[in-house]
Design a protein around this motif. Structure first.
Motif, PDB file in Angstrom:
ATOM      1  N   VAL A 185      -9.261   5.937   8.261  1.00 29.59           N
ATOM      2  CA  VAL A 185      -7.916   5.423   8.528  1.00 29.59           C
ATOM      3  C   VAL A 185      -7.195   5.142   7.217  1.00 29.59           C
ATOM      4  N   ARG A 186      -7.904   4.513   6.292  1.00 28.60           N
ATOM      5  CA  ARG A 186      -7.301   4.207   4.994  1.00 28.60           C
ATOM      6  C   ARG A 186      -6.916   5.497   4.251  1.00 28.60           C
ATOM      7  N   GLY A 187      -7.796   6.506   4.286  1.00 31.07           N
ATOM      8  CA  GLY A 187      -7.493   7.774   3.633  1.00 31.07           C
ATOM      9  C   GLY A 187      -6.311   8.481   4.261  1.00 31.07           C
ATOM     10  N   ILE A 188      -6.226   8.453   5.586  1.00 33.85           N
ATOM     11  CA  ILE A 188      -5.099   9.073   6.290  1.00 33.85           C
ATOM     12  C   ILE A 188      -3.788   8.424   5.868  1.00 33.85           C
ATOM     13  N   ILE A 189      -3.791   7.104   5.838  1.00 34.98           N
ATOM     14  CA  ILE A 189      -2.571   6.381   5.456  1.00 34.98           C
ATOM     15  C   ILE A 189      -2.202   6.665   4.005  1.00 34.98           C
ATOM     16  N   LYS A 190      -3.210   6.761   3.137  1.00 36.44           N
ATOM     17  CA  LYS A 190      -2.928   7.106   1.740  1.00 36.44           C
ATOM     18  C   LYS A 190      -2.255   8.472   1.644  1.00 36.44           C
ATOM     19  N   GLY A 191      -2.765   9.436   2.428  1.00 31.56           N
ATOM     20  CA  GLY A 191      -2.180  10.770   2.410  1.00 31.56           C
ATOM     21  C   GLY A 191      -0.759  10.781   2.935  1.00 31.56           C
ATOM     22  N   GLU A 192      -0.527  10.065   4.030  1.00 33.27           N
ATOM     23  CA  GLU A 192       0.826   9.953   4.577  1.00 33.27           C
ATOM     24  C   GLU A 192       1.771   9.340   3.544  1.00 33.27           C
TER      25      GLU A 192
END
Length: 245
Positions: A185-192
């Motif tokens: 989840v943290r990685g997804i948000i970082k990418g977004e």
């Protein structure tokens, strides 16, 4: 700072609440304080548990409109409760103690109780454990921080602030099965965030459900839990840029 024992709403009280939800909803709507709960519910209403936490307060934030107060409250709730085991933090009876007794006025103010659906969905986690926790008035504050706090950043709450500014950036991820993997989840948000920061004027909320679907597609061909935070961030950044274009 003084210590307090946490409490859970008793099973009898929970059953009473579910059985009399219309009455309970009306009582919440009509009463400015929570004195009524001690005559309405069966005794013993709250069960004190062995776990201790530092006592804490949250700031009144009508309809959660002030994003800065929302951020401050979320961080306070997370730091105060993070010492508790997961089974407590996923128990609706724990959050009902906070809703009904400790923070009754603040919770009422944060979300107006318009009818029984408000109490069922946002006080009682009717949507189930995963969705219910992300719908809960206070539990969602906790989990927004739990999934976004990043000790590697200068401001470890940078991602938290970003998702609170626009809940759509986070909401669609939390309903998926992969949301139990915090690093994902943290990685997804970082990418977004990286893609949006490069193209802020192109942001539109309809990309976020598509990103959640894209992660599920990745999960159909790869084991998501072995994908690193950095790798998923890169993949999501590319996908977000594609959607923005």
């Amino acid at each position: 700072m003084s210590k307090i024992h946490i409490k859970l709403l008793s099973e009898n009280a929970l059953a009473h609440m579910k059985k009399n939800i219309d009455v309970i909803t009306k009582k919440i709507q009509e009463n400015e304080d929570n004195k009524w709960i001690y005559s309405e519910f069966p005794e013993k209403m709250f069960i004190e548990k062995k776990y201790e936490i530092d006592d804490f307060k949250i700031i009144d934030n009508p309809e959660s409109k002030d994003k800065e107060i929302d951020l401050t409250n979320s961080i306070t709730i997370f730091n105060s409760l993070k010492v508790l085991p997961r089974y407590v933090l996923t128990d609706e009876r724990f959050w009902l103690w906070l809703h009904l007794e400790k923070f009754y006025n603040e919770v009422k103010s944060m979300m107006t109780v318009k009818g029984t659906s408000t109490v069922l969905d946002h006080w009682m986690h009717k949507q189930g454990t995963r969705r219910g926790l992300m719908f809960g008035v206070l539990s969602r504050c906790y989990y927004r921080v739990a999934f976004t706090v990043d000790e590697s950043l200068t401001n470890k709450y940078e991602l938290t602030k970003w998702v609170i500014e626009n809940p759509e950036r986070f909401r669609n991820l939390t309903w998926r099965s992969f949301s139990s993997e915090e690093h994902l989840v943290r990685g997804i948000i970082k990418g977004e965030k990286k893609a949006i920061d490069e193209n802020p004027s192109l942001e539109k909320n309809d990309i976020y459900p598509e990103i959640a679907k894209y992660v599920s597609i990745i999960g159909s061909v790869r084991l998501l839990d072995v994908i690193s935070e950095e790798d998923i961030a890169e993949m999501i950044c590319s996908k977000t840029k594609e959607l923005l274009a």
